[in-house]
Design an enzyme around this catalytic site. Structure first.
Site, PDB file in Angstrom:
ATOM      1  N   LYS A 160       8.439 -12.730  11.123  1.00  0.00           N
ATOM      2  CA  LYS A 160       8.486 -13.709  10.026  1.00  0.00           C
ATOM      3  C   LYS A 160       8.031 -15.091  10.477  1.00  0.00           C
ATOM      4  O   LYS A 160       7.983 -15.393  11.670  1.00  0.00           O
ATOM      5  CB  LYS A 160       9.898 -13.762   9.430  1.00  0.00           C
ATOM      6  CG  LYS A 160      10.164 -12.541   8.546  1.00  0.00           C
ATOM      7  CD  LYS A 160      11.492 -12.598   7.853  1.00  0.00           C
ATOM      8  CE  LYS A 160      11.684 -11.329   6.995  1.00  0.00           C
ATOM      9  NZ  LYS A 160      13.044 -11.259   6.418  1.00  0.00           N
ATOM     10  N   ARG A 197      16.523  -5.205  11.202  1.00  0.00           N
ATOM     11  CA  ARG A 197      15.329  -4.625  10.561  1.00  0.00           C
ATOM     12  C   ARG A 197      14.099  -5.086  11.326  1.00  0.00           C
ATOM     13  O   ARG A 197      13.894  -6.286  11.486  1.00  0.00           O
ATOM     14  CB  ARG A 197      15.283  -5.080   9.103  1.00  0.00           C
ATOM     15  CG  ARG A 197      14.143  -4.490   8.274  1.00  0.00           C
ATOM     16  CD  ARG A 197      14.262  -4.982   6.832  1.00  0.00           C
ATOM     17  NE  ARG A 197      13.187  -4.481   5.990  1.00  0.00           N
ATOM     18  CZ  ARG A 197      11.984  -5.035   5.897  1.00  0.00           C
ATOM     19  NH1 ARG A 197      11.708  -6.120   6.593  1.00  0.00           N
ATOM     20  NH2 ARG A 197      11.080  -4.510   5.109  1.00  0.00           N
TER      21      ARG A 197
END
Ligand code: YH5
Length: 280
Positions: free
Chosen positions: A221, A255
């Site tokens: 991210k 995740r």
């Protein structure tokens, strides 16, 4: 700690990795392509071999600014992949969607966890999950995917995320989804500035009462990009570092796209956490 996912009782005594399996078409196909599905199935099987404890199948991009995908397109992408994967892996398969129709079809195809970035707030979503025995991951997001990064604003980000998640847990329980079927997620990057994301990652243990597993997704991210100065393909080391630190801070599920590397990092962090004073 355990998470009840229909026929799977996921043991979270040790933290684990959820592998990200995107089933989005390549630029030459129109979606629902046999070759895309076959490649996704092989990658899912490989992730289970690398030690993923959950395979998270997603057919709709939830990245900031991403376009909406129609229900039929999403079904065509994910249902064949879920049907094949549940036969070929022993770990629970999760469906990453906010659409009740996709939740129902995915569960019918064998998915046992619903990973919803909207925390089952779409009308019909609670009902789609309730009677099935499937687990749900409730994620916090400020705003909508298309616009959420425009102007994220909080007074007390940890308090507000905590309050939102507690409200969603109550809504699930009222709908007949028991606590043993729930995990919660601060939603890193979903309507948050870097300082909000960091405050949440530093406060995982304060997100909820101690008996709800916390899932964290930081893999590749922009938070990692902002800290390291690297583009998405160069974010492995930063992502793996965050995975280890999230586990140290109390995350039960991480995740990640890079399953093998993240599994090792999670094992290392878990070993150290166990050895630390008052650790587990
Ligand atoms: C999450 O945190 N995230 S999709 C932008 C990127 C890289 C990755 C390159 N689904 C989460 O992975 N579900 C997504 O920039 C999720 N928690 C849960 N529960 C976003 C993503 C990504 C976005």
């Amino acid at each position: 700690m355990k998470l009840a996912c229909r026929d799977h009782l996921l043991d979270l005594t040790e933290p684990c990795v959820m592998g990200v399996l995107n089933v989005t078409p390549d630029s030459f196909s129109d979606g629902g392509c046999y070759l895309d599905a076959a490649a996704a199935i092989e990658r899912g099987v490989a992730m289970a071999g690398e030690g993923a404890a959950i395979i998270d199948v997603g057919g709709e991009s939830t990245r900031p600014g991403a376009a909406d995908v129609g229900v039929q397109d999403e079904l065509d992408r994910v249902v064949p992949v879920i049907e094949a994967l549940v036969r070929r892996v022993r770990v629970p398969v999760s469906i990453d969607t906010s659409k009740p129709e996709v939740m129902r079809a995915a569960i019918a195809a064998g998915a046992s966890l619903v990973n919803d970035v909207k925390a089952l707030r779409t009308p019909g979503a609670l009902e789609a999950v309730a009677g099935t025995g499937a687990a749900a991951c409730l994620m916090h997001m400020q705003g909508e995917p298309r616009t959420m990064q425009a102007a994220p604003l909080y007074g007390d980000v940890v308090g507000e995320v905590q309050q939102f998640l507690a409200d969603r847990v109550r809504a699930c329980m009222a709908a007949g989804i028991g606590r043993e079927r729930l995990c919660i997620d601060p939603g890193i990057g979903f309507g948050k500035r870097p300082e909000h994301n960091l405050a949440l990652l530093a406060s995982i243990d304060r997100l909820a009462d101690p008996d709800l597993p916390v899932l964290v997704g930081v893999s590749r991210k922009s938070l990692v990009g902002i800290i390291t100065g690297r583009p998405p393909e160069g974010r492995l080391a930063g992502s793996v570092a965050f995975a280890a630190l999230a586990v140290m801070g109390g995350a039960a599920i991480v995740r990640a796209h890079d399953v093998a590397e993240t599994v090792d990092a999670v094992k290392v962090a878990s070993a150290l956490k166990r050895a630390a004073p008052g650790g587990r």
